[in-house]
Design an enzyme around this catalytic site. Sequence first.
Site, PDB file in Angstrom:
ATOM      1  N   GLN A  92       0.817  -1.012   0.178  1.00 50.40           N
ATOM      2  CA  GLN A  92       0.120  -0.010   0.014  1.00 50.40           C
ATOM      3  C   GLN A  92       0.879   1.378   0.134  1.00 50.40           C
ATOM      4  O   GLN A  92       0.447   2.170  -0.095  1.00 50.40           O
ATOM      5  CB  GLN A  92      -0.868   0.023   1.083  1.00 50.40           C
ATOM      6  CG  GLN A  92      -2.179  -1.146   1.258  1.00 50.40           C
ATOM      7  CD  GLN A  92      -2.472  -1.296   2.598  1.00 50.40           C
ATOM      8  OE1 GLN A  92      -1.993  -2.431   3.533  1.00 50.40           O
ATOM      9  NE2 GLN A  92      -3.419  -0.413   2.874  1.00 50.40           N
ATOM     10  N   ASN A  93       2.223   1.007  -0.044  1.00 43.08           N
ATOM     11  CA  ASN A  93       3.070   2.296   0.320  1.00 43.08           C
ATOM     12  C   ASN A  93       3.417   2.755  -1.189  1.00 43.08           C
ATOM     13  O   ASN A  93       3.463   2.088  -2.119  1.00 43.08           O
ATOM     14  CB  ASN A  93       4.253   1.731   0.845  1.00 43.08           C
ATOM     15  CG  ASN A  93       3.988   1.156   2.482  1.00 43.08           C
ATOM     16  OD1 ASN A  93       3.130   1.747   2.795  1.00 43.08           O
ATOM     17  ND2 ASN A  93       4.730   0.303   2.929  1.00 43.08           N
ATOM     18  N   HIS A 110      -1.307   1.131  -4.452  1.00 42.57           N
ATOM     19  CA  HIS A 110      -1.852   2.533  -4.230  1.00 42.57           C
ATOM     20  C   HIS A 110      -0.860   3.570  -5.160  1.00 42.57           C
ATOM     21  O   HIS A 110      -0.991   4.822  -4.969  1.00 42.57           O
ATOM     22  CB  HIS A 110      -1.814   3.071  -2.889  1.00 42.57           C
ATOM     23  CG  HIS A 110      -2.671   2.626  -1.784  1.00 42.57           C
ATOM     24  ND1 HIS A 110      -2.626   2.597  -0.564  1.00 42.57           N
ATOM     25  CD2 HIS A 110      -3.830   2.190  -1.956  1.00 42.57           C
ATOM     26  CE1 HIS A 110      -3.843   2.304  -0.006  1.00 42.57           C
ATOM     27  NE2 HIS A 110      -4.690   1.734  -0.985  1.00 42.57           N
ATOM     28  N   CYS A 140       1.990  10.958 -25.947  1.00 46.47           N
ATOM     29  CA  CYS A 140       0.943  11.284 -26.961  1.00 46.47           C
ATOM     30  C   CYS A 140       1.063  12.833 -27.153  1.00 46.47           C
ATOM     31  O   CYS A 140       0.256  13.567 -27.879  1.00 46.47           O
ATOM     32  CB  CYS A 140      -0.439  11.249 -26.348  1.00 46.47           C
ATOM     33  SG  CYS A 140      -0.944  11.963 -24.693  1.00 46.47           S
ATOM     34  N   THR A 178      -0.069  -2.967   8.732  1.00 48.81           N
ATOM     35  CA  THR A 178      -1.190  -2.475   8.116  1.00 48.81           C
ATOM     36  C   THR A 178      -2.244  -2.825   9.115  1.00 48.81           C
ATOM     37  O   THR A 178      -2.019  -4.144   9.415  1.00 48.81           O
ATOM     38  CB  THR A 178      -1.395  -2.632   6.619  1.00 48.81           C
ATOM     39  OG1 THR A 178      -2.502  -1.908   6.027  1.00 48.81           O
ATOM     40  CG2 THR A 178      -1.421  -4.125   6.536  1.00 48.81           C
ATOM     41  N   SER A 179      -3.150  -2.349   9.015  1.00 50.79           N
ATOM     42  CA  SER A 179      -4.153  -2.758  10.135  1.00 50.79           C
ATOM     43  C   SER A 179      -5.297  -3.865   9.272  1.00 50.79           C
ATOM     44  O   SER A 179      -5.456  -3.799   8.421  1.00 50.79           O
ATOM     45  CB  SER A 179      -5.449  -1.671  10.447  1.00 50.79           C
ATOM     46  OG  SER A 179      -6.405  -2.126  10.846  1.00 50.79           O
ATOM     47  N   ASN A 203       2.355  -6.361  13.334  1.00 50.87           N
ATOM     48  CA  ASN A 203       2.259  -5.156  13.712  1.00 50.87           C
ATOM     49  C   ASN A 203       3.036  -4.518  14.822  1.00 50.87           C
ATOM     50  O   ASN A 203       3.344  -5.469  15.830  1.00 50.87           O
ATOM     51  CB  ASN A 203       0.574  -4.921  13.898  1.00 50.87           C
ATOM     52  CG  ASN A 203      -0.109  -4.351  12.691  1.00 50.87           C
ATOM     53  OD1 ASN A 203       0.439  -3.388  11.979  1.00 50.87           O
ATOM     54  ND2 ASN A 203      -1.264  -4.749  12.213  1.00 50.87           N
TER      55      ASN A 203
HETATM   56 ZN   LIG Z   1      -0.232  10.822 -23.085  1.00 48.96          ZN
END
Ligand SMILES: [Zn+2]
Length: 244
Positions: A92-93, A110, A140, A178-179, A203
């Site tokens: 998640q980091n 994330h 692009c 993490t919880s 934890n």
């Molecule tokens: Zn682009």
Amino acid sequence: MTRLYKNIVILTGAGISAESGLATFRSSNGLWNNHRVEDVATIEAYWRNPDYVHQFYNEMRPELYNAKPNPAHLCITELQKKYPAHIAVVTQNVDTLHEKAGNQNVFHIHGQINQIVCMNCGHVFETWGDVSSEDKCEHCGTTGMLKPNIVFFGESLLYMDQVDRLLNSCDLFVSVGTSGVVYPAAGFVQFAKMFGADTYEFNMEETSNNSLFDKHIYGPAGTTLPQFVQQLLADVPTKEEMSK
Ligand SMILES: [Zn+2]
């Protein structure tokens, strides 16, 4: 422990980075590094004032660039090198401490601080430099559509197909820093358990009584996780034992 695992998933959250001196980004008081979440971590904030949002992540980048992995990250590399299983890291980091430690198969659900995504064409590229609304997409050519590749509130998590497949087949699920009761970790452990995995929570202190975890191990992950890795490695048969 006598079981030899084939597919291991290690989920990591802010707690593993905290031991490398990185502040917790999403804290319980709703602030994101002392900014209001709705000012810096929502898509509405980005459209309203992209340069304010860019500035926030531009300022964060050097701290994360300079951060060093700790023994919890490093022991995952050792496990991946020495343990005969497929081992994936789902994090998640948004920092890159897993990569700096040499971890393989890392999925940043994330997003990550050193990536930019073009909102026009979806192209993702890496940079540790500053980004602004004046910048042009290298793919692009559109100007003003570059966004930090960080999952904002209201956006979908990344790599969820891959994560689903990993959880489907995993026989050991380890959650670190993490919880265990908050999405997505709560959902992940539930899924892994359903498919028969052994489940461990690491934890700093007790965060839940989540009964989906077989074992809860409390203390600094930089100490507890390397010990756990050594236990796993002690169960790996030697070449001589394998040939018997
Ligand atoms: Zn682009």
